[in-house]
Design an enzyme around this catalytic site. Structure first.
Site, PDB file in Angstrom:
ATOM      1  N   ARG A  54       0.833  -1.198   0.000  1.00  0.00           N
ATOM      2  CA  ARG A  54       0.000   0.000   0.000  1.00  0.00           C
ATOM      3  C   ARG A  54       0.868   1.248   0.000  1.00  0.00           C
ATOM      4  NH1 ARG A  54       2.464   2.240   3.058  1.00  0.00           N
ATOM      5  NH2 ARG A  54       2.538   2.162   5.328  1.00  0.00           N
ATOM      6  N   GLY A 181      11.323  -3.190   3.087  1.00  0.00           N
ATOM      7  CA  GLY A 181      11.876  -2.033   3.778  1.00  0.00           C
ATOM      8  C   GLY A 181      11.662  -0.722   3.055  1.00  0.00           C
ATOM      9  N   SER A 185       4.781  -1.253   2.842  1.00  0.00           N
ATOM     10  CA  SER A 185       4.102  -2.251   3.659  1.00  0.00           C
ATOM     11  C   SER A 185       4.243  -3.667   3.130  1.00  0.00           C
ATOM     12  CB  SER A 185       2.616  -1.893   3.803  1.00  0.00           C
ATOM     13  OG  SER A 185       2.062  -2.516   4.917  1.00  0.00           O
ATOM     14  N   ASP A 237      -2.041  -0.298   7.472  1.00  0.00           N
ATOM     15  CA  ASP A 237      -1.419  -1.127   6.453  1.00  0.00           C
ATOM     16  C   ASP A 237      -2.291  -2.320   6.109  1.00  0.00           C
ATOM     17  OD1 ASP A 237       0.622   0.657   6.813  1.00  0.00           O
ATOM     18  OD2 ASP A 237       1.964  -0.748   7.808  1.00  0.00           O
TER      19      ASP A 237
END
Length: 543
Positions: A54, A181, A185, A237
């Protein structure tokens, strides 16, 4: 759209692909995953679970304060192919892959090795047969299989605790196109996808299942599951990954209940995600970052409530959203109501600045209005023991000063920006405006995004040098607005870019942002790419 809607289970690939968007070759990816699964495990998968990453347009670090946010699912996703594994009736019990509910998990990415694990049944000491629960070791480490285990643990806890039935042994193959990372998400997508895979393989999504799994239930389960890897998530998320619909940004609220409603963006712009290439992992940095901000926000809410004369229970972790509600005697929240309407909430947020000033510690010499632990306990009105039980016993943090004032200032100002952003989108759509009017609206939306970035950098201090540089380059390259997205401290930015200028925009950013220099073709498209809002999580069931 409702949190009570069931998780979609597709049996027709054409229907599924129609919902996923067009920037990725979904057919090729799904076919490749299916063929590779058959090569590795000697059978076709029974299901493929999908969960998208997302991008959050605006509303950073306010979901766990129970304020609304505006994310959208992106087309990039996590896919998990899975099938039940036959275990011979007579097999060595000391071999882990023969144990009840055992999992053989592989990943298409060559750097990730095969993982074999199994939950251990915990039995009642008075009854060697009746299963009371299941144990599954999940180290709080940056390892892909731990996110798979986290999804599994939730299914075990929810559907197999207190039951004599055993979970089904499963083979699974994972692939993903969400950069790890990146602030898009990938971790939540992995947890949602693995939760769905284990639900599907154990018959919890079938029409014949006694209890259908709703989108809202999947969001809540996935939130709890991600906590198993050390992240106290606010739910944005997971909600965006599960509840998004094509071509819409979602306005997600968490108070007094989880709701999601589509919000159309004015035409003429797309979203461009750009990875700063500074990897941000919430699980590894939580003590100084994400989890610390959760604690600071919660303690700030108690202190603010106390100074305003708002009633708070001695063991209650009141949020900044609830402070606003109680301060205004908000009604219609205890019986399924929606609480105060959006316009009323906007008016309250415009007046809250003076109250937030009360969070500055009296007589402090810290330049950023930080309170020591001792000052914070005193400001809370709790004893040291009570304070530790309510705010410190469930999470690890590492700080000498706690910046309650700055965190609350960001949360309230960001919450107001979200409502302004949403209202502008809805008003523009309702007015059926011209393209010139759309451009004017997009510029205003961009200004709100830029203000959000400043607040994230200065008040919430979740930005970093790389994100600050990348957002500045994006604005100079023609973006209406650009800001970090996700937890911050690295990861991605999101920019609102004129649709006709996307190619030129990406070219200019790639030439000016130092870490991108030398990247071309697929390597460049992995770190900076345009996307449109995509559909939420789903499962495909093979015939």
């Amino acid at each position: 759209m409702s949190a009570q809607d069931p998780v979609p289970v597709f049996t027709n690939l054409n229907d599924l692909y129609a919902n996923l968007g067009t920037s990725l070759n979904h057919v090729e990816r799904w076919n490749n995953l299916t063929e590779e699964f058959e090569t590795r495990f000697g059978q076709r998968p029974t299901y493929i679970a999908r969960a998208p990453g997302r991008v959050n347009l605006i509303g950073e670090h306010i979901d766990y304060a129970l304020f609304g946010v505006l994310p959208a699912a992106i087309e990039r996703d996590i896919l998990i192919a899975c099938a039940p594994r036959e275990v011979p009736a007579v097999s060595p019990t000391d071999e882990e892959h023969h144990a009840p509910g055992s999992v053989i998990a592989e990943n298409l990415h060559p750097k990730y090795t095969r993982q074999v694990f199994a939950p251990a049944p915990k039995t009642n000491v008075d009854d060697d047969v009746h299963v009371e629960g299941w144990h599954l070791e999940i180290p709080q480490q940056l390892r892909w299989e731990n996110y798979v285990k986290a999804g599994y643990y939730g299914v075990l806890n929810e559907h197999f605790t207190g039951s004599t039935s055993h979970p089904i042994p499963v083979d699974m193959l994972v692939t993903g196109s969400v950069p790890a990372g990146s602030g898009l998400s990938s971790s939540a997508a992995m947890v949602v996808a693995s939760t769905l895979a284990f639900l599907a393989i154990n018959g919890k999504l079938d029409n014949s299942a006694e209890t259908k799994i709703t989108k809202g239930e999947l969001v809540k389960m996935s939130m709890e599951n991600e906590k198993r890897v050390g992240v106290n998530s606010g739910g944005m998320d997971q909600a965006a990954s599960v509840m998004s619909v094509p071509s819409s940004v979602l306005y997600i609220t968490f108070f007094p209940s989880l709701t999601a409603s589509p919000t159309p963006l004015p035409g003429g712009a797309v979203l461009v995600c750009a990875h700063s290439l500074k990897v941000s992992d919430k699980a590894l940095t939580a003590k100084q970052g994400y989890n610390l901000r959760v604690v600071e926000t919660l303690v700030g809410a108690r202190v603010l409530a106390r100074t305003l004369g708002v009633s708070v229970g001695p063991r209650e972790k009141i949020t900044l959203r609830e402070v606003v509600g109680r301060l205004t005697n908000e009604t219609d929240i205890g019986t399924g109501g929606a609480g105060m309407d959006v316009n009323a909430l906007m008016e309250v947020l415009k007046k809250v600045d003076d109250a937030v000033e009360k969070l500055k510690p009296v007589g402090t010499t810290h330049p950023e209005f930080g309170a020591t632990m001792e000052e914070m306990v005193e400001m809370s009105g709790l004893s040291k023991e009570e304070f530790h039980e309510v705010y410190m016993s469930w999470v690890e943090v590492d700080a000498t000063h706690f910046k309650l004032y700055k965190r609350a200032k960001h949360v309230y100002s960001e919450a107001l920006r979200v409502l302004k952003f949403r209202k502008l989108c809805l008003d523009t759509a309702a007015a059926a405006t011209s393209m010139d009017d759309n451009v004017a609206a997009l510029k205003e939306l961009g200004d709100l995004m830029n203000e959000s970035q400043t607040s994230c950098a200065d008040d919430f201090q979740c930005s970093c040098e790389e994100l600050d540089q990348l957002t500045q380059i994006a604005r100079e390259a023609g973006a209406y607005g650009s800001r970090l997205t996700g937890a911050g401290w690295g990861g991605c930015t999101v920019s609102l870019v004129p649709e006709s200028q996307v190619e030129a925009f990406i070219k200019q950013v790639s030439e000016r942002y130092p870490p991108y220099q030398g990247l071309e073709g697929e390597k460049l498209s992995e770190v900076i790419f345009a996307t449109r809002p995509s559909s939420g999580a789903c499962v495909y069931k093979f015939d």
